[in-house]
Design an enzyme around this catalytic site. Structure first.
Site, short mmCIF file in Angstrom:
data_model
loop_
_atom_site.label_atom_id
_atom_site.label_comp_id
_atom_site.label_asym_id
_atom_site.label_seq_id
_atom_site.Cartn_x
_atom_site.Cartn_y
_atom_site.Cartn_z
N GLU A 259 31.54 22.59 24.55
CA GLU A 259 30.99 23.54 25.51
C GLU A 259 31.65 24.92 25.38
O GLU A 259 32.20 25.45 26.34
CB GLU A 259 31.10 22.99 26.93
CG GLU A 259 30.33 21.69 27.09
CD GLU A 259 30.26 21.16 28.51
OE1 GLU A 259 31.22 21.37 29.26
OE2 GLU A 259 29.25 20.54 28.84
N ASP A 338 26.81 12.37 30.31
CA ASP A 338 27.75 13.09 31.16
C ASP A 338 27.69 12.63 32.61
O ASP A 338 27.05 13.27 33.43
CB ASP A 338 27.45 14.60 31.09
CG ASP A 338 28.56 15.44 31.67
OD1 ASP A 338 29.60 14.87 32.03
OD2 ASP A 338 28.39 16.67 31.76
N GLU A 366 30.11 14.93 40.82
CA GLU A 366 29.29 16.03 40.30
C GLU A 366 27.80 15.70 40.32
O GLU A 366 26.99 16.49 40.80
CB GLU A 366 29.75 16.37 38.88
CG GLU A 366 28.92 17.47 38.24
CD GLU A 366 29.42 17.86 36.86
OE1 GLU A 366 30.45 17.34 36.41
OE2 GLU A 366 28.74 18.70 36.23
C1 GCU Z 1 30.49 18.56 32.52
C2 GCU Z 1 30.78 19.51 33.64
C3 GCU Z 1 31.62 20.66 33.19
C4 GCU Z 1 32.87 20.13 32.48
C5 GCU Z 1 32.49 19.17 31.38
C6 GCU Z 1 33.67 18.49 30.72
O1 GCU Z 1 29.64 19.16 31.59
O2 GCU Z 1 29.59 19.98 34.20
O3 GCU Z 1 31.97 21.42 34.31
O4 GCU Z 1 33.62 21.16 31.98
O5 GCU Z 1 31.67 18.17 31.89
O6 GCU Z 1 33.83 17.29 30.96
O7 GCU Z 1 34.40 19.08 29.97
#
Ligand code: GCU
Length: 653
Positions: A259, A338, A366
């Site tokens: 990400e 996720d 979440e």
């Molecule tokens: C999810 C979450 C993010 C987090 C990511 C992770 O995508 O929405 O906020 O950073 O998981 O586990 O790194």
């Protein structure tokens, strides 16, 4: 009872003890935990001063005890708690507290060994005081780029965690930004040390999330290439500095190439190159690197039907099995997507046979109602841990994998994104405390049932009549199912509002870049992950599971649309069509929240006023949100399919 603190005493309040027969404590060999035991003992003793018996703690050699487990025996009016390590004595102590919260004369004799060695939580707290995916107020640890000073609260928190067997924590977000990159430098390490000193008094080891590009962020070099000498020198010196201040520091957690976070791929290196370089720096101090496997293409083109995010972690890491250093641990989310309300387990469990591994759960809700909705998660986690991977033939559950692979695992276990913050009750929703409590209890002893754990939490938290105990138990035990019913159906996931992930938005992620689609059209919905006609994700499982998921007839129905794209008219085992199932579950889920409201009202006067109001208010929001989910999902599928509800209920046009 009212507390003298500005935070609630969670499940640890002495007021829920039914009896406490001990008047005296004896301690041998507990080292740095001796004063903790004394302090705790006094606290519970004060509430029940009439006791006469002696509670004795001793660190001994005993082959029946393993790791930080404990043994309790009763002899001549004395209760003996023994352990190999001081931490085991603390866990034994809280076992006794729980026993007296349940019973006036409990059976205390027990040998209790933890199933998992690493029992950790991960904070996603940022230095500015915000919490990524945090639903319980601001960060416990930071405010406006400063460390908070609230030792009493930290000590209470450490105690809460230790009371359910948690033995490690990270204190900052896996997304480590510039300011937090300085936690491992001379400028902030003393602040980190202060926290480590507090958590140590309850046997918890402190870890930090680190930025893979820290050498660049703190202006040391202009590269983070793991094979670059300057970079290696940075991490070695950093490790020396950190251990100089915190000799029992746990190590690093790393989110790299995930990400948009930096990682070794930028330099054409592998994750083994990156992780092993950090492992080498921590090695002299026996530190551990947790390397997260949440790595996928987050710039996917929705037009591309062949790329499947569910496949990503296995595709990359399965071939790297055995490439990682012995103090590097791969950290794998429970599912391949996720933390959805329903998804398959990650096929990496069982595939990695020569690699240290921890499973990562998300206690923070979440995607499961953000601590505004009730969602007791232990039943879900139990399904994950009990899942049979077939890695060594039938009966190789995920929990077995965690104690079996690699051979003699030294650093395996379970970790989880935690759900706490500055809110007075720690978790925002009072009933979300059950998830933190339950997480610790479950990973210590995965053979406990979700129901037993819920009962323990209720008994430790409230003093309810038997009938009301049943009421609360029923709410907790049905809550995951209820949440699933009014949200996305049959394992499909992701129908949430983009970014903050709260509330429905059925197409919110449908034409986005995150690889999270449901492919609903006028005829049907679902993601085809079969080998025969889809992305082939099913083949990442061992043969038995592959066959089960590949075949629509044997695919468990709760995951039907996770693995298959099916017409609305497809008939489920209940005899209902998929479209009718969608309508029915959405009406049922909403109605169940109405029941929760009545059930909760019947607890008035039995639970403390703060709890009562907290849950009552949140149930109002849960009902509002469930109605929105129900109507948006039903209307969406009515409009797509044109199929009427067989029961003629209101579906908006
Ligand atoms: C999810 C979450 C993010 C987090 C990511 C992770 O995508 O929405 O906020 O950073 O998981 O586990 O790194």
């Amino acid at each position: 009872m009212t507390t003298k603190f500005d935070f609630d005493e969670s499940w640890l309040s002495a007021s829920t003890l039914i009896a406490w027969p001990f008047s005296k404590i004896e301690i041998k060999g507990a080292e740095h935990l001796e004063s903790t035991l004394e302090k705790e003992f006094l606290l519970y003793k004060e509430s029940q001063p009439e006791g006469e018996n002696i509670l004795s703690f001793e660190v001994i050699q005993d082959n029946s005890i393993i790791l930080d487990g404990f043994k309790i025996e009763e002899k001549n009016n004395k209760v003996y708690v023994t352990a190999l390590k001081p931490e085991g004595l603390i866990y034994g102590f809280f076992h006794i507290v729980r026993a007296y919260q349940k019973n006036e004369k409990p059976e205390l004799a027990i040998l209790s060994n933890p199933k998992n060695k690493i029992r950790m939580i991960n904070h996603w707290d940022n230095f500015d005081g915000s919490v990524e995916r945090g639903y319980a107020g601001r960060s416990l640890f930071y405010s406006n780029n400063e460390f908070r000073l609230q030792d009493e609260r930290f000590a209470q928190y450490a105690k809460m965690l230790a009371s359910v067997g948690i033995n490690a924590l990270t204190i900052n977000n896996v997304n480590v930004h510039q300011k937090e990159s300085y936690f491992i430098t001379d400028s902030l390490i003393r602040e980190v040390k202060k926290l480590a000193d507090i958590f140590r008094t309850y046997g918890l080891k402190l870890f930090l999330s680190v930025n893979y590009a820290a050498p660049i962020e703190v202006d040391w070099t202009d590269t983070a290439d793991p094979l670059d000498d300057k970079v290696r020198a940075f991490w070695k010196e950093t490790a020396e500095l950190v251990y100089d201040h915190i000799p029992d520091f746990g190590g690093f957690v790393v989110k790299a190439d995930s990400e948009n976070r930096p990682g070794p791929f930028t330099y054409g290196r592998t994750h083994a190159d990156g992780a092993n370089m950090l492992g080498e720096a921590l090695k002299p101090f026996d530190g551990t690197v947790f390397w997260r496997c949440f790595v996928y293409d987050n710039h996917q083109d929705w037009r591309d039907r062949s790329t499947d995010r569910a496949r990503a972690a296995y595709d990359y890491y399965a071939p790297t099995d055995g490439d990682f250093a012995d103090n590097v641990v791969l950290q794998i989310k429970n599912g391949p997507m996720d933390f959805q309300v329903r998804e398959s387990v990650s096929p990496l469990f069982g595939a990695l046979r020569n690699t240290n591994q921890v499973l990562e759960f998300q206690i923070a809700q979440e995607y499961t109602g953000q601590q505004k909705h009730i969602c007791y998660l232990i039943p879900m986690w139990k399904e994950v841990l009990d899942f049979d991977t077939y890695a060594d033939g039938p009966g190789t559950t995920i929990q077995d994998v965690l104690v079996k692979f690699p051979e003699n695992p030294e650093r395996n276990g379970i970790t989880a994104v935690v759900n706490t913050g500055m809110d007075e009750n720690w978790t925002g929703h009072k009933l979300s405390q059950a998830n933190l409590f339950g997480y610790g209890r479950l990973i210590w002893d995965p053979s406990l049932s979700a129901e037993e754990i819920a009962e323990e939490w209720i008994e430790a938290t409230y003093s309810l009549s038997e009938k009301r105990n049943e009421t609360l138990l029923d709410i907790l035990m049905s809550s995951w199912d209820t949440y699933e019913k009014y949200t996305s159906p049959l394992g499909i996931g992701w129908m949430v509002q983009p970014n903050h992930h709260y509330g429905p938005n059925i197409d919110g992620y449908e034409y986005d870049m995150w690889g999270t689609y449901h492919f609903s059209d006028r005829d049907g919905l679902g993601v085809d992950r079969t080998v025969a006609s889809g992305t082939g994700f099913t083949r990442q499982f061992y043969d038995e599971n592959y066959a089960m998921y590949e075949n629509v007839e044997t695919c468990p129905e709760e995951l039907l649309l996770f693995f298959h794209h099916l017409p609305y008219s497809y008939e489920l085992k209940t005899g209902k069509t998929i479209i009718q199932h969608i309508y029915d579950t959405h009406f049922e889920g909403y109605d169940k929240v109405l029941d929760y409201q009545k059930q909760w009202e019947s607890l008035k006067g039995e639970v403390d006023e703060a709890s009562y109001r907290n849950v009552k208010e949140r149930l109002e929001e849960q009902l509002r949100s469930a109605r929105e989910w129900r109507d948006q999902v039903n209307t969406y599928y009515f409009r797509k399919s044109g199929v009427e509800d067989a029961k003629g209920r209101t579906i908006y046009r």
